[in-house]
Enzyme design. Structure first.
Site, mmCIF file in Angstrom:
data_model
loop_
_atom_site.group_PDB
_atom_site.id
_atom_site.type_symbol
_atom_site.label_atom_id
_atom_site.label_comp_id
_atom_site.label_asym_id
_atom_site.label_seq_id
_atom_site.Cartn_x
_atom_site.Cartn_y
_atom_site.Cartn_z
ATOM 1 C CG HIS A 1 120.846 35.335 0.994
ATOM 2 N ND1 HIS A 1 121.465 35.422 -0.180
ATOM 3 C CD2 HIS A 1 119.848 34.857 1.084
ATOM 4 C CE1 HIS A 1 120.719 35.070 -1.136
ATOM 5 N NE2 HIS A 1 119.389 34.896 -0.396
ATOM 6 C CB VAL A 2 116.567 36.394 4.977
ATOM 7 C CG1 VAL A 2 115.525 35.640 5.662
ATOM 8 C CG2 VAL A 2 116.896 37.716 5.541
ATOM 9 C CG HIS A 3 119.667 31.309 6.172
ATOM 10 N ND1 HIS A 3 120.400 32.220 6.141
ATOM 11 C CD2 HIS A 3 120.065 30.163 7.192
ATOM 12 C CE1 HIS A 3 121.319 31.985 7.322
ATOM 13 N NE2 HIS A 3 121.109 30.936 7.872
ATOM 14 C CG LEU A 4 112.768 30.940 6.802
ATOM 15 C CD1 LEU A 4 111.296 30.707 6.445
ATOM 16 C CD2 LEU A 4 112.600 31.618 8.211
#
Ligand code: ZN
Length: 173
Positions: A131-134
Site C-alpha cells: 500500500h503506497v505511502h509517502l
C-alpha cells in the site's frame, strides 16, 4: 498519554505478523489484512486512530514508528501497491496532502528542514510495500541522516498523541 491508547491496528505484533505473512507470499495484497486499509476505514481523524487529515481519496496519519516526532505518512485511501496505478485524481490529492503535511510540520515544529519521500518495495526499505505511502518528517541540523534513520526505530521523546495534537492544530486549511 501512552501506547495503551494507540489504535490497535498499529500494534507491533500486528505489523510483525503482517510483514512475516507478506514475506511468505501469503495475502501480499489482501486488503482485509492491510494495516493501512484498516486505518483508511477507521473513520474521522481522532487521537485514537492518529489520522491527522482525511480527504476524498487520500489521508494523513502519524507514523506509529516515527524516526522523528511529527513523522507522518501520506497515503491513498485505496489499496494500491504501484505508484503508477494511482489515478490522476488520487495523485493530485496525495500531492496536495503532502504539501499540507509539509506546511503543518513547519508550523508545528519549526524544523531546520524536512525529508519527504517513499520507499517503493521491500528492498528500498518499505515495511508494508503493498500500500503506497509517502513519508514526511521534520529534520534538525545535526540529527542523524535519513538513511540511517530509516534503518532502525528511534526512541521518541514525544508521545504520538501529542504529535497528533500539535499537527492537527497546525494543519492548514
Ligand atoms: Zn491497503
Amino acid at each position: 498519554m501512552s501506547f495503551a491508547h494507540l489504535w490497535a491496528g498499529w500494534r507491533s505484533d500486528y505489523i510483525v505478523e503482517a510483514t512475516a505473512r507478506e514475506r511468505s507470499g501469503d495475502h501480499a495484497h489482501d486488503e482485509a489484512r492491510c494495516v493501512f486499509c484498516r486505518l483508511a476505514a477507521s473513520g474521522a481523524p481522532s487521537e485514537d486512530n492518529l489520522v491527522v487529515w482525511r480527504g476524498e481519496l487520500a489521508f494523513v496519519v502519524m507514523n506509529a514508528y516515527p524516526y522523528a516526532s511529527g513523522h507522518v505518512l501520506v497515503l491513498p485511501l485505496r489499496h494500491v501497491s504501484a505508484l503508477a496505478d494511482l489515478t490522476p485524481a488520487e495523485s493530485a490529492e496525495l500531492w496536495s496532502a503532502t504539501q499540507h503535511a509539509v506546511t503543518g510540520i513547519e508550523t508545528a515544529y519549526e524544523p531546520d528542514g524536512l525529508n519527504m519521500g517513499a520507499n517503493l518495495g521491500r528492498a528500498a526499505g518499505a515495511g508494508l510495500p503493498a500500500h503506497v505511502h509517502l513519508h514526511v518528517l521534520p529534520r534538525w541540523s545535526g540529527d542523524t541522516n535519513f538513511m540511517t534513520s530509516v534503518a532502525e526505530t528511534r526512541v521518541m521523546p514525544e508521545a504520538l498523541q501529542l504529535s497528533w495534537k500539535r499537527l492537527s492544530d497546525a494543519w492548514p486549511g
